[in-house]
Design a protein around this motif. Structure first.
Motif, PDB file in Angstrom:
ATOM      1  N   CYS A 337       0.854  -1.194   0.000  1.00  0.00           N
ATOM      2  CA  CYS A 337       0.000   0.000   0.000  1.00  0.00           C
ATOM      3  C   CYS A 337       0.889   1.243   0.000  1.00  0.00           C
ATOM      4  O   CYS A 337       1.820   1.339   0.805  1.00  0.00           O
ATOM      5  CB  CYS A 337      -0.903  -0.018   1.226  1.00  0.00           C
ATOM      6  SG  CYS A 337      -1.903   1.463   1.397  1.00  0.00           S
ATOM      7  N   SER A 338       0.590   2.167  -0.899  1.00  0.00           N
ATOM      8  CA  SER A 338       1.337   3.426  -0.912  1.00  0.00           C
ATOM      9  C   SER A 338       0.408   4.576  -1.265  1.00  0.00           C
ATOM     10  O   SER A 338      -0.604   4.386  -1.942  1.00  0.00           O
ATOM     11  CB  SER A 338       2.512   3.365  -1.893  1.00  0.00           C
ATOM     12  OG  SER A 338       2.037   3.228  -3.212  1.00  0.00           O
ATOM     13  N   VAL A 339       0.769   5.767  -0.776  1.00  0.00           N
ATOM     14  CA  VAL A 339      -0.041   6.964  -0.998  1.00  0.00           C
ATOM     15  C   VAL A 339       0.909   8.135  -1.245  1.00  0.00           C
ATOM     16  O   VAL A 339       1.953   8.240  -0.601  1.00  0.00           O
ATOM     17  CB  VAL A 339      -0.925   7.276   0.223  1.00  0.00           C
ATOM     18  CG1 VAL A 339      -1.609   8.619   0.071  1.00  0.00           C
ATOM     19  CG2 VAL A 339      -1.974   6.193   0.428  1.00  0.00           C
ATOM     20  N   ILE A 340       0.545   9.004  -2.190  1.00  0.00           N
ATOM     21  CA  ILE A 340       1.305  10.232  -2.452  1.00  0.00           C
ATOM     22  C   ILE A 340       0.348  11.404  -2.283  1.00  0.00           C
ATOM     23  O   ILE A 340      -0.672  11.482  -2.972  1.00  0.00           O
ATOM     24  CB  ILE A 340       1.886  10.241  -3.875  1.00  0.00           C
ATOM     25  CG1 ILE A 340       2.826   9.050  -4.068  1.00  0.00           C
ATOM     26  CG2 ILE A 340       2.618  11.543  -4.166  1.00  0.00           C
ATOM     27  CD1 ILE A 340       3.221   8.800  -5.502  1.00  0.00           C
ATOM     28  N   ILE A 341       0.661  12.304  -1.351  1.00  0.00           N
ATOM     29  CA  ILE A 341      -0.207  13.463  -1.095  1.00  0.00           C
ATOM     30  C   ILE A 341       0.574  14.734  -1.405  1.00  0.00           C
ATOM     31  O   ILE A 341       1.443  15.146  -0.627  1.00  0.00           O
ATOM     32  CB  ILE A 341      -0.687  13.494   0.380  1.00  0.00           C
ATOM     33  CG1 ILE A 341      -1.255  12.135   0.801  1.00  0.00           C
ATOM     34  CG2 ILE A 341      -1.693  14.608   0.590  1.00  0.00           C
ATOM     35  CD1 ILE A 341      -1.523  12.023   2.300  1.00  0.00           C
TER      36      ILE A 341
END
Length: 1125
Positions: A337-341
């Motif tokens: 799981c990865s997220v870029i904000i």
């Protein structure tokens, strides 16, 4: 120091360790023999010997703590210490913070799991601070003094750090110190009277890797000039290796990729490189590459924490990474799981659930991200709030709108926004629709089976968007990858390529940039634009979009704009094929930013003249083939086959070998997984054809097998019309070959080779980059030596070593030059002979080291004149062939050759009057004086011809290369006749006096010195009398100085011993007085005939000279010579 938990079987270790403390869960041990009086007796002595010979961390860490699982023989090492105080501190921490917690667990497995997790967390915290801590100044200063004293390098050589370690000389380890500086890896050891000193240049290392075997549990292997060196017994081997990798990579970029390096302000000044800076840079590069962020982003903070994943109702453990403009998260628990904000998307940062140290981040997409168990969460919230306020300016608001609209389904909004930003004037030149929507609009009413499948794919993605977010801040999980592997729907392809590649961030940060670039670049005429025009109609010629002016014009604008943006790359073949596919699915501006992402981030160094990046990835591919397909490597005698056949796979992402409808699925995976996807697919292709490849008798047969396979690959779900599908037209002709569906092939490549980790690929890239660079350098060297060996009499081994000295001098001159740390005179795009050239200062150093005449009092003047003689193009540079030919004349030339060479040194264009500005320095010239005199132009009869030839000669390394001019130049060289001695100009009187002084200086120190001095006087008198007689015969005598007087001047100037230092000034004055009279001049034949009558002269010049001893001496003194300079 906390250690990554590793299993230890205690039963085998009891004789080597002594128990100090223990409780129910932990054991503290001391190495036997350490801290005991008398060394612990025989057992302690044996253990000490074992530690000295074998690779053991206990050599530097005599204490350790083990975690014991109750009722089990298995223990886990969790800490080590160099002193009792350090290990006691760790023990006390465990008793105070962990012991009470462990009593609440029911199962032993849970206890072990908790302890391992806790220790890993502590290591992560230490690691986070490791590149923030400063070195102990006193300790470092002491190390710096040792470094300077041991190696004698120039004081500008910057020591980065140093480590205690062992160097393996044969089977015996030598304990000493490893010093890492900006240009060298150095090792020093002095034990029992035996000294070992190593100085290895980073730019000559061809292999740098971590290895392990039976004797060396973990060591660092360095290959330098074909020799292997092993270093082991590091306390922090990973940290050491990371720094070594960074410094080697820095040297390679600085010396072989100067265009990229010159744009890198961080490392431009070698004196500013520090251990902390290199570590920080390495982490930042890994961070921006993993999350596909702009290269300018630097990692500021890392926080271990948990992220709430709403669609699984689960907290996933991982790391929050924060840079100037982004907050990113990557899980560490296998959930992928990865997220870029982007901070431009953030509208609020608040504390959430203080009991769990929570941070809540709200974005414009009405989505909130909740992080918990964040250390110092209150400070983090404050920092992020300040950052978000700083980015909420009008520029960033526009950027956000661009990003949001580009990720939406409504192109109208984007067009309206473009006009707001002043792009209305350019709307006629920049296409705002993907070519696929123009040439293949989807018919919503007539849905066949393929279109129904396509709609089902779209529905799956829409469900994913609802669950996990839509746009740049979406959750990326295993489910996302699974959908990518199945193939992205045609309608979403452009949007998701932009998102997964990170191009959406570049585009959002640079509104209006592309239309401005198009306006500036259109109409420019360069070598790149010529090549672009030539290739435009070769790009997907079978597709209707590129059979019309619409597609061709868009392709021209994107490629020309990119060549204008990045002149270092300009245009490279294969870029046209890739860009044409991008234009099918993305709007023109989006296609441009996708091309930027591919060329500058995802495929670094691919699209330059030496395609180094592609060669590096091919070497990685070969390495993976050896690991995963050993039977294939056993069968193939030469691994270069895989390199030659796979080059187009990497350069075009399989677009050039697969039908277009199948190739786009590969591009889908590439934008999501990077180069890893191409490597996996390459392995799958080879494995699928394994049986046929094993029966092939030669490379041509193997290539045919692979080509037939690629022709049989189809995409049964592609909604493209048959007229466009390349695979459709081949279905009848290749019916005998079984069809392979691209989706199945990609899925199989993921299942079989999905365990290849991104970190491993990057590590292999670093390792193989050194190998590829050194292989290219070796090829250059072989070609240069092959050409030069035909013109000189040196042995191949001597010529090889001369080339190394020549190239090394070029490098050394740039090591400590703060103003220009790159190789100023290196251009890999030129012919082999011209790639390395040296200037006058570099030549002088080599001349002093290698010339048989380097003992001369006027050796600087000789070096200067020699350089001017060789510098035929008057550009202040000479190549290796010119350098080797001059040395060959000095060492292997006949009496006539050597004399003719000396004669030419003392007439224009080589000769110029040289007077040092500092008389106290004698004949030595400063660097500034040398450069000044080397650039002086001396008029001679052939000057006009030379200047005209220069004007017509091809310009090296700039703009267009005039091939016709090069061919003409080569033809002239081939037709050049042996120089006739009668064609040489005459030598005037002042030049002859200088020539005589040079001969006098050459003879100084020779066993026949007195005989030679007398011979000079005799020859000088004879020549002057001959000239006098000749003048009398030609006409009435003019009132000139008596020839007897002139003879006396010459003889006197030569017979005065070397002890009379002022003689040169006196001679200079006399020479000046003679200029007022009629000039005397001598032909070369006169001088040759006169000197041949003197046996001492002939013996001196025909005496055999051996260059081997000079070369060996030069190898030892080259660094010291540079230090003195």
């Amino acid at each position: 120091m906390w250690l990554k938990p590793e299993e230890v079987l205690l039963k085998n270790a009891l004789k080597l360790w002594v128990l100090e403390r223990s409780n129910q869960y932990f054991v503290l041990q001391r190495r036997r023999g350490y801290g005991e009086e008398g060394g612990g007796g025989l057992a302690g002595l044996l253990v000490g010997t074992l530690d000295a010979v074998l690779d053991s961390t206990s050599k530097v860490a005599p204490f350790r703590i083990l975690h014991q699982t109750p009722d089990s023989q298995v223990y886990w090492s969790i800490a080590c210490g160099a002193s009792r105080e350090e290990i006691t501190e760790h023990w006390d921490w465990l008793e105070n913070n962990v012991m009470n917690t462990l009593s609440v667990f029911d199962s032993n497995e849970d206890i072990t799991s908790f302890v391992q997790g806790k220790i890993r967390g502590l290591i992560a915290e230490e690691g986070k601070g490791s590149f923030v801590k400063e070195e102990d100044p006193e300790k470092f200063r002491e190390g710096l003094m040792k470094f300077e004293r041991c190696f004698g390098l120039p004081e500008q050589e910057k020591l980065v750090t140093y480590y205690s370690c062992s160097y393996w000389k044969g089977r015996v380890p030598c304990q000493g110190w490893l010093y890492l500086s900006t240009n060298f890896l150095s090792f020093y050891s002095f034990l029992l009277g035996a000294e070992i000193k190593l100085i290895i240049s980073w730019d000559e290392i061809s292999k740098l890797e971590k290895t392990s075997n039976v004797i060396l549990t973990e060591s660092i292997h360095v290959c330098f000039r074909g020799e292997d060196h092993y270093f082991s017994m590091f306390l922090h081997i990973n940290e050491t290796f990371l720094l070594m990798e960074q410094l080697a990579n820095y040297a390679v970029r600085r010396l072989f990729d100067k265009e990229t390096f010159e744009n890198d302000l961080v490392l431009h000044d070698p004196l500013q490189i520090t251990k902390r800076g290199l570590e920080s840079r390495a982490h930042s590069e890994q961070f921006s590459a993993f999350f596909r962020l702009p290269k300018e982003e630097t990692l500021k903070e890392v926080h271990e924490c948990f992220l709430w994943v709403p669609f699984t109702h689960y907290n996933t453990h991982g790391k929050m990474c924060i840079s100037e403009n982004y907050i990113c998260f990557a899980s560490q628990d296998g959930s992928l799981c990865s997220v870029i904000i982007p901070l431009r998307e953030v509208i609020g940062v608040d504390k959430a659930d203080p009991a769990n140290r929570g941070v809540s981040i709200s974005t414009k997409g009405k989505r909130a991200f909740r992080f918990t168990e964040v250390k110092d969460f209150e400070q983090l919230v404050t920092k992020l709030q300040i950052k978000c306020n700083a980015t909420s300016n009008p520029q960033h608001i526009i950027s956000t709108e661009v990003a949001t609209s580009s990720a939406s389904d409504s192109p109208k909004d984007f067009d309206e926004l473009s006009s707001k930003m002043g792009q209305r004037d350019n709307s006629k030149t920049v296409s705002t629709e993907a070519l696929m929507t123009v040439y293949h609009p989807q018919d919503a009413e007539n849905l066949d089976s393929k279109m129904l499948k396509e709609k089902m794919k779209e529905q799956s993605w829409n469900i994913l968007f609802v669950e996990r977010g839509h746009g740049v801040s979406m959750f990326r999980t295993k489910k996302t990858r699974d959908l990518v592997v199945r193939g992205i729907p045609e309608a979403l392809r452009g949007e998701l390529w932009l998102l997964f590649s990170g191009a959406v961030n570049d585009m959002a940060s640079n509104p209006g940039y592309y239309p401005e670039l198009v306006e500036k670049s259109l109409g420019t005429c360069t070598l790149a634009t010529d090549e672009i025009e030539r290739d435009l109609r070769r790009s997907l010629p079978e597709h209707p979009a590129f059979q019309s002016d619409t597609g061709i014009s868009a392709l021209r604008r994107v490629l020309t704009a990119y060549a204008y943006r990045n002149p270092q790359i300009g245009y490279c073949q294969a870029m046209n094929i890739l860009t044409s596919v991008l234009l099918l699915y993305a709007k023109e501006e989006e296609a441009f930013w996708l091309l930027v992402a591919v060329c500058e981030r995802m495929l670094p160094d691919y699209f330059n003249r030496r395609i180094i990046g592609a060669l590096v990835d091919q070497a990685v591919f070969e390495e993976l083939i050896r690991v995963h397909l050993p039977q294939l490597t056993d069968h193939m005698t030469d691994m270069t086959f895989f390199s030659s056949v796979s080059l187009s796979w990497f350069l075009t992402l399989f677009i050039s070998v697969l039908p277009i409808e199948s190739a786009v699925n590969v591009v889908d995976c590439f934008f999501y997984d990077g180069i890893k996807a191409i490597l996996q697919l390459g392995l799958a292709v080879l494995e699928y054809n394994m049986e046929k490849l094993l029966t092939c008798k030669d490379d041509a047969e193997a290539v045919t097998v692979l080509n037939r396979f690629f022709d049989s690959v189809t995409n049964k779900d592609s909604p493209l019309p048959p007229a466009v599908q390349q695979g459709a037209s081949l279905s009848d002709t290749k019916s005998d070959h079984p069809k392979v569906d691209i989706t199945d092939l990609i899925r199989e490549s993921n299942e079989r080779y999905g365990d290849i980790r991104y970190e491993d690929v990057e590590s292999m890239r670093c390792r193989n980059r050194l190998y590829v660079i050194q292989t290219l350098e070796a090829t250059t060297k072989q070609n240069v030596l092959r050409v030069v060996s035909q013109d000189v009499k040196f042995s191949p081994s001597d010529l090889d070593e001369l080339y190394d000295l020549f190239k090394k001098e070029h490098f050394l001159s740039c090591y400590w030059n703060v103003n220009s740390p790159v190789l100023r005179h290196h251009d890999a795009s030129l012919p082999y002979l011209e790639q390395y050239r040296i200037d006058c200062q570099q030549f002088r150093v080599l001349c002093h080291l290698l010339s048989p005449w380097s003992h001369c009092a006027n050796r600087d003047s000789l070096a200067l004149w020699t350089f001017r003689l060789m510098d035929e193009s008057s550009d202040g540079l000479i190549n290796f062939k010119q350098f080797a030919c001059v040395l060959d004349t000095m060492y292997n030339g006949s009496f006539t050759d050597k004399l003719k060479f000396l004669f030419k040194l003392h007439i224009p264009p080589a000769f110029t009057e040289v007077e040092s500005l500092s008389p106290s320095k004698g004949g030595d010239l400063s660097k500034e004086e040398l450069i000044h005199f080397s650039q002086l132009s001396v008029s001679s009869a052939g000057d006009n011809l030379e200047s005209n030839a220069l004007k017509s000669s091809p310009e090296k390394g700039k703009g267009k290369v005039d091939i016709q001019a090069y061919l003409k130049q080569w033809q002239d060289e081939l037709l050049k006749k042996e120089e006739n001695i009668r064609d040489l100009p005459r030598m005037n009187q002042s030049q002859f006096i200088q020539f005589s002084k040079t001969l006098y200086n050459l003879f100084h120190g020779d066993p026949e010195e007195e005989l030679l001095y007398r011979a000079i006087a005799v020859v000088t008198s004879l020549l002057l009398k001959m000239e006098e007689v000749g003048r009398r015969l030609q006409g009435p005598m003019s009132p000139v100085k008596s020839p007897v007087a002139i003879t006396e001047v010459s003889a006197e100037s030569l017979q005065k011993g070397p002890e009379e230092g002022s003689s040169k000034q006196t001679e200079g004055g006399r020479a000046q007085s003679l200029k007022g009279n009629h000039e005397w001049s001598f032909a070369f034949e006169q001088i040759l005939a006169s000197l041949l009558n003197e046996p001492a002269f002939v013996r001196f010049f025909e005496k055999p000279q051996e260059i081997k001893a000079k070369i060996e001496s030069a190898k030892n003194l080259q660094l010291k010579a540079r230090t003195r300079v």
